[in-house]
Design an enzyme around this catalytic site. Structure first.
Site, PDB file in Angstrom:
ATOM      1  N   GLU A  57     -27.338  18.714  24.805  1.00  0.00           N
ATOM      2  CA  GLU A  57     -27.545  19.967  25.531  1.00  0.00           C
ATOM      3  C   GLU A  57     -28.871  19.940  26.255  1.00  0.00           C
ATOM      4  O   GLU A  57     -29.855  19.462  25.675  1.00  0.00           O
ATOM      5  CB  GLU A  57     -27.496  21.150  24.547  1.00  0.00           C
ATOM      6  CG  GLU A  57     -26.151  21.300  23.851  1.00  0.00           C
ATOM      7  CD  GLU A  57     -26.089  22.516  22.922  1.00  0.00           C
ATOM      8  OE1 GLU A  57     -27.075  23.293  22.905  1.00  0.00           O
ATOM      9  OE2 GLU A  57     -25.089  22.684  22.226  1.00  0.00           O
TER      10      GLU A  57
ATOM     11  N   GLY B  40     -17.469  30.924   5.391  1.00  0.00           N
ATOM     12  CA  GLY B  40     -18.694  31.531   4.890  1.00  0.00           C
ATOM     13  C   GLY B  40     -18.895  32.888   5.530  1.00  0.00           C
ATOM     14  O   GLY B  40     -17.934  33.593   5.850  1.00  0.00           O
ATOM     15  N   ARG B  41     -20.156  33.255   5.773  1.00  0.00           N
ATOM     16  CA  ARG B  41     -20.423  34.589   6.330  1.00  0.00           C
ATOM     17  C   ARG B  41     -19.811  34.754   7.719  1.00  0.00           C
ATOM     18  O   ARG B  41     -19.190  35.774   8.027  1.00  0.00           O
ATOM     19  CB  ARG B  41     -21.932  34.834   6.390  1.00  0.00           C
ATOM     20  CG  ARG B  41     -22.597  34.968   5.021  1.00  0.00           C
ATOM     21  CD  ARG B  41     -24.002  35.528   5.164  1.00  0.00           C
ATOM     22  NE  ARG B  41     -24.770  34.787   6.156  1.00  0.00           N
ATOM     23  CZ  ARG B  41     -25.744  35.309   6.900  1.00  0.00           C
ATOM     24  NH1 ARG B  41     -26.045  36.582   6.804  1.00  0.00           N
ATOM     25  NH2 ARG B  41     -26.415  34.563   7.750  1.00  0.00           N
ATOM     26  N   ILE B  42     -19.984  33.741   8.583  1.00  0.00           N
ATOM     27  CA  ILE B  42     -19.441  33.844   9.936  1.00  0.00           C
ATOM     28  C   ILE B  42     -17.923  33.695   9.913  1.00  0.00           C
ATOM     29  O   ILE B  42     -17.193  34.478  10.532  1.00  0.00           O
ATOM     30  CB  ILE B  42     -20.095  32.806  10.864  1.00  0.00           C
ATOM     31  CG1 ILE B  42     -21.574  33.149  11.066  1.00  0.00           C
ATOM     32  CG2 ILE B  42     -19.371  32.737  12.207  1.00  0.00           C
ATOM     33  CD1 ILE B  42     -22.344  32.151  11.906  1.00  0.00           C
TER      34      ILE B  42
ATOM     35  N   ARG C  10     -21.234  23.465  15.317  1.00  0.00           N
ATOM     36  CA  ARG C  10     -22.032  22.318  15.722  1.00  0.00           C
ATOM     37  C   ARG C  10     -21.099  21.261  16.305  1.00  0.00           C
ATOM     38  O   ARG C  10     -20.051  20.963  15.730  1.00  0.00           O
ATOM     39  CB  ARG C  10     -22.829  21.735  14.549  1.00  0.00           C
ATOM     40  CG  ARG C  10     -23.982  22.607  14.075  1.00  0.00           C
ATOM     41  CD  ARG C  10     -25.050  22.786  15.143  1.00  0.00           C
ATOM     42  NE  ARG C  10     -26.175  23.598  14.693  1.00  0.00           N
ATOM     43  CZ  ARG C  10     -26.249  24.908  14.862  1.00  0.00           C
ATOM     44  NH1 ARG C  10     -25.260  25.563  15.444  1.00  0.00           N
ATOM     45  NH2 ARG C  10     -27.314  25.568  14.438  1.00  0.00           N
TER      46      ARG C  10
ATOM     47  N   HIS D   6     -23.771  27.204  25.157  1.00  0.00           N
ATOM     48  CA  HIS D   6     -24.355  27.563  23.863  1.00  0.00           C
ATOM     49  C   HIS D   6     -24.893  28.994  23.890  1.00  0.00           C
ATOM     50  O   HIS D   6     -26.084  29.244  23.661  1.00  0.00           O
ATOM     51  CB  HIS D   6     -25.450  26.581  23.457  1.00  0.00           C
ATOM     52  CG  HIS D   6     -25.623  26.503  21.969  1.00  0.00           C
ATOM     53  ND1 HIS D   6     -26.104  25.386  21.335  1.00  0.00           N
ATOM     54  CD2 HIS D   6     -25.377  27.410  20.966  1.00  0.00           C
ATOM     55  CE1 HIS D   6     -26.146  25.600  20.026  1.00  0.00           C
ATOM     56  NE2 HIS D   6     -25.721  26.824  19.785  1.00  0.00           N
TER      57      HIS D   6
ATOM     58  N   SER E   3     -12.503  24.726   3.406  1.00  0.00           N
ATOM     59  CA  SER E   3     -13.796  24.054   3.516  1.00  0.00           C
ATOM     60  C   SER E   3     -13.906  23.147   2.302  1.00  0.00           C
ATOM     61  O   SER E   3     -13.115  23.265   1.349  1.00  0.00           O
ATOM     62  CB  SER E   3     -14.951  25.053   3.565  1.00  0.00           C
ATOM     63  OG  SER E   3     -15.179  25.612   2.287  1.00  0.00           O
TER      64      SER E   3
ATOM     65  N   THR F  15     -17.820  26.897  17.790  1.00  0.00           N
ATOM     66  CA  THR F  15     -19.086  27.586  18.068  1.00  0.00           C
ATOM     67  C   THR F  15     -20.110  27.234  16.993  1.00  0.00           C
ATOM     68  O   THR F  15     -21.138  27.890  16.887  1.00  0.00           O
ATOM     69  CB  THR F  15     -18.885  29.114  18.098  1.00  0.00           C
ATOM     70  OG1 THR F  15     -18.331  29.537  16.838  1.00  0.00           O
ATOM     71  CG2 THR F  15     -17.959  29.537  19.222  1.00  0.00           C
TER      72      THR F  15
END
Length: 318
Positions: free
Chosen positions: A267, A155-157, A238, A286, A176, A236
């Site tokens: 976390e 996607g965008r990232i 989930r 994180h 994906s 990075t």
């Protein structure tokens, strides 16, 4: 009537410096909590008088039972426009408006490459060996150019991560659940027909998927077994996309080369957790979204969200 606002999990104690909170002083009293509250009863007590709560990403989950325990709560503002730890249906049922803020994709892209480079070139252990023990050149780095970067999620990232990989001279492929050859061509990456193919052929696998019912534990023991013995896994996105127990097992056995991790099932990461001590893990707390510009956006737009809600016209509602 003066409203009470609580800002949660301001670890760096910077929330009040990043926006014009003074513009709210005639309408809202703001209180900041810098320490994470893990105990639910303690959290409920801390938020009992809050009309407004500001949360940072998914540091403090808001399940249905928490909304039920906070009858005074009326506005919840989260950084970013997606927060899987907030039960939005429960929020609506309890009359709580949930708003978000903008969030830049650049910091997590940069963090992904910090982990890739740090792990591939053994930056942390080499630096510690030189500083602490006076040693010199203990490892041999892993090349990037000419090797394959596999992206689970383009996607965008993921697309931005791909562009950097191509600039390093890497072969980049992507997969994906809804990825197509046409989208692959548009992103400039090779199309992997299956996640199994991508895992088996990649020297570095980086995860950039949204967590949901179909992606939870998408990478389990069977998938990890397909990876090359010297391959690196970067997450990075989930933590729950990867089966934590399965990943720890392959890292402890040396079945893969290593993992660069910025996200965790729990976390802050508990003391004594294997990720804190495994030599083939580069773990960071994180940090993907934790940058000055991103924080400035979060808190500036949180103040805007509060003003808009007080004026009866909330913006950026989730």
């Amino acid at each position: 009537m003066m409203m009470n606002c609580v800002i949660l999990d301001d670890y760096q104690n910077v929330a009040l410096q990043g926006a014009d909170w003074a513009s709210l002083r005639d309408r809202v009293e703001v209180r900041v909590l810098t320490a994470h509250i893990d105990d639910e009863a303690e959290l409920i007590a801390a938020l009992a008088s809050a009309d407004i709560v500001i949360v940072m990403r998914e540091r403090t989950p808001f399940p249905a039972r928490l909304f039920a325990a906070l009858p005074r709560l009326r506005l919840l503002v989260t950084s970013g426009m997606r927060n899987a730890s907030i039960d939005l249906q429960a929020a609506r049922a309890h009359g709580v408006t949930v708003c978000g803020t903008a969030s830049s994709l650049t910091p997590p892209v940069e963090m992904t490459w910090a982990l890739i480079l740090g792990l591939a070139r053994q930056v942390v252990p080499e630096s510690l060996a030189m500083r602490r023990d006076g040693l010199w050149q203990q490892s041999i780095g892993k090349d990037l150019a000419g090797h394959r970067l596999g992206l689970l999620g383009v996607g965008r990232i993921g697309s931005a991560v791909a562009r950097v990989g191509l600039a390093f001279g890497m072969e980049v492929s992507g997969w994906s659940p809804h990825f197509t050859p046409e989208r692959a061509a548009a992103a400039g990456v090779a199309f992997a027909a299956s996640r199994e193919q991508l895992l088996a052929e990649s020297d570095i696998v980086s995860i950039h998927l949204v967590l949901g019912a179909t992606t939870r534990h998408l990478v389990g023991a069977g998938e990890l077994a397909l990876m090359r013995r010297d391959a690196l896994l970067i997450n990075t996105s989930r933590a729950a996309i990867v089966d934590e127990a399965a990943l720890i097992a392959v890292l402890e056995s040396g079945r893969i080369g290593g993992a660069g991790l910025d996200v965790f099932e729990r976390e802050p990461l508990p003391p004594g957790h294997p990720y804190r001590t495994l030599p083939n893990v580069l773990a960071t707390p994180h940090l993907g979204y934790v940058t000055r510009d991103n924080y400035a956006t979060y808190f500036r737009e949180a103040v805007q969200d509060i003003h808009a809600w007080l004026d009866g016209c909330p913006v950026r509602s989730l």
